[in-house]
Design a protein around this motif. Structure first.
Motif, short mmCIF file in Angstrom:
data_model
loop_
_atom_site.label_atom_id
_atom_site.label_comp_id
_atom_site.label_asym_id
_atom_site.label_seq_id
_atom_site.Cartn_x
_atom_site.Cartn_y
_atom_site.Cartn_z
N ASP A 21 6.40 10.03 -4.89
CA ASP A 21 7.40 10.93 -4.30
C ASP A 21 8.64 11.03 -5.18
OD1 ASP A 21 6.07 11.78 -2.03
OD2 ASP A 21 6.86 10.18 -0.76
N THR A 22 9.08 9.87 -5.69
CA THR A 22 10.28 9.84 -6.52
C THR A 22 10.07 10.62 -7.82
OG1 THR A 22 10.87 7.68 -5.61
CG2 THR A 22 11.95 8.33 -7.64
N ARG A 80 3.87 -8.35 -1.64
CA ARG A 80 5.11 -8.20 -0.88
C ARG A 80 6.22 -7.70 -1.81
NH1 ARG A 80 6.19 -13.62 2.38
NH2 ARG A 80 7.73 -12.24 3.38
N PRO A 81 6.10 -6.48 -2.33
CA PRO A 81 7.12 -5.96 -3.24
C PRO A 81 8.38 -5.53 -2.49
CG PRO A 81 5.48 -4.27 -2.86
CD PRO A 81 5.00 -5.53 -2.14
N ALA A 82 9.42 -5.27 -3.25
CA ALA A 82 10.65 -4.69 -2.70
C ALA A 82 11.14 -3.68 -3.70
CB ALA A 82 11.69 -5.77 -2.44
N ARG A 83 11.73 -2.61 -3.21
CA ARG A 83 12.22 -1.55 -4.10
C ARG A 83 13.74 -1.47 -4.07
NH1 ARG A 83 13.98 2.97 -1.43
NH2 ARG A 83 13.29 3.33 0.72
N GLU A 138 0.81 -1.22 0.00
CA GLU A 138 0.00 0.00 0.00
C GLU A 138 0.85 1.27 0.00
OE1 GLU A 138 0.23 -1.56 4.29
OE2 GLU A 138 0.00 -2.37 2.25
N GLU A 139 2.15 1.13 0.24
CA GLU A 139 3.04 2.30 0.24
C GLU A 139 3.82 2.45 -1.06
OE1 GLU A 139 5.61 1.85 3.59
OE2 GLU A 139 3.97 1.95 5.06
N LEU A 140 3.73 1.46 -1.94
CA LEU A 140 4.54 1.49 -3.15
C LEU A 140 4.19 2.67 -4.05
CD1 LEU A 140 6.67 0.15 -4.92
CD2 LEU A 140 4.87 -1.31 -5.89
N ALA A 141 2.92 2.92 -4.27
CA ALA A 141 2.52 4.02 -5.14
C ALA A 141 2.96 5.36 -4.56
CB ALA A 141 1.01 4.00 -5.36
N ALA A 151 0.53 1.43 -13.10
CA ALA A 151 0.62 2.85 -13.43
C ALA A 151 -0.60 3.61 -12.93
CB ALA A 151 0.80 3.03 -14.94
N GLU A 152 -1.77 2.99 -13.04
CA GLU A 152 -3.01 3.66 -12.60
C GLU A 152 -3.03 3.90 -11.09
OE1 GLU A 152 -5.32 5.13 -14.10
OE2 GLU A 152 -5.18 4.46 -16.19
N THR A 153 -2.32 3.08 -10.32
CA THR A 153 -2.29 3.29 -8.87
C THR A 153 -1.58 4.58 -8.50
OG1 THR A 153 -0.21 2.09 -8.46
CG2 THR A 153 -2.25 0.79 -8.48
N LEU A 154 -0.85 5.16 -9.45
CA LEU A 154 -0.12 6.40 -9.18
C LEU A 154 -1.02 7.64 -9.31
CD1 LEU A 154 3.10 5.67 -11.26
CD2 LEU A 154 2.73 5.25 -8.82
N ARG A 155 -2.22 7.46 -9.87
CA ARG A 155 -3.05 8.61 -10.20
C ARG A 155 -3.36 9.48 -8.99
NH1 ARG A 155 -5.33 9.78 -14.70
NH2 ARG A 155 -5.06 7.65 -15.53
N THR A 156 -3.91 8.89 -7.96
CA THR A 156 -4.29 9.69 -6.78
C THR A 156 -3.08 10.26 -6.05
OG1 THR A 156 -6.38 8.50 -6.50
CG2 THR A 156 -5.50 9.64 -4.57
N PRO A 157 -2.04 9.45 -5.77
CA PRO A 157 -0.87 10.03 -5.09
C PRO A 157 -0.24 11.19 -5.87
CG PRO A 157 -0.75 7.65 -5.03
CD PRO A 157 -1.89 7.99 -5.92
N LEU A 158 -0.20 11.10 -7.19
CA LEU A 158 0.36 12.20 -7.97
C LEU A 158 -0.56 13.41 -7.94
CD1 LEU A 158 1.86 10.32 -11.04
CD2 LEU A 158 3.13 11.67 -9.36
#
Length: 209
Positions: A19-20, A204-207, A11-14, A47-54
């Motif tokens: 931010d980046t 369970r992603p990793a960055r 839930e924090e990935l987007a 990509a669509e998950t970025l819409r609201t945070p952006l």
């Protein structure tokens, strides 16, 4: 050189990616972003998950599906529907540059085409060109996008291990796995992308970094 990764809550990935991207300078009319990953990783959906945070950060988003810039079917499928070498060339690089990326770059007009051709019907989408909005982020999402010399400002890669790709890829698309193995060896997207995400398990992603 292999990269180091750290776990990040799904839930924090987007928020992290937003931010980046927000911290990156916009050299042209919009920030041109590649979001690269196999179909089983659903790069367009990511990509669509970025819409609201952006949007919260004052940055409008347009998501462009790479398959809407595929070559005409007569060229794309010249050697059959499951030709691995042809698959790596399905993207119409010339049109992608001319209609999407270069207009948004330094010195460009700022007027771009968000889609070219319906990949199913093979007909023009007839979508009208549009002017980039102030601070816009334009994400081209799809497969095998890196290593082509396309003028992106930021590149992201959703990386899956070969085993995870095989497990998660639809049986009808298993033939594409060979192209991905070659891509990993030739382009090394997990190393060359600005941001790499390990995505074997979306929960369970990793960055990188």
């Amino acid at each position: 050189m292999s990269r180091s990764y750290r776990p990040i809550a799904a839930e924090e990935l987007a928020e992290y990616v937003a931010d980046t991207l927000t911290a990156r300078p916009v050299p042209g009319a919009a920030l041109r972003v590649a979001l690269d990953g196999p179909a089983c990783a659903e790069p367009t959906a990511v990509a669509e998950t970025l819409r609201t945070p952006l949007l919260v950060r004052g940055r409008p988003l347009t998501v462009v599906r790479a398959e809407s810039f595929w070559r005409d079917a007569s060229l794309r499928l010249e050697y059959g529907r499951e030709d691995v070498e042809s698959f790596a060339q399905w993207l119409d690089e010339g049109a992608t540059r001319r209609e999407l990326l270069e207009p948004l770059g330094p010195g460009g007009s700022g007027v771009y085409l968000p889609s070219l051709r319906d990949p199913v019907s093979n007909r023009s989408t007839r979508e009208r060109a549009r002017a980039a909005r102030p601070g816009e982020v334009v994400v081209l999402a799809g497969e095998l996008l890196l290593g082509r010399g396309l003028p992106f400002d930021v590149t992201l890669h959703l990386g899956l291990s070969p085993g995870a790709r095989e497990r998660r890829t639809d049986p009808a698309r298993q033939w594409t796995l060979e192209a991905w193995r070659d891509y990993d060896e030739r382009v090394r997207p997990a190393e060359s992308a600005d941001i790499a995400i390990r995505y074997d398990d979306p929960s369970r992603p990793a960055r990188s970094g």
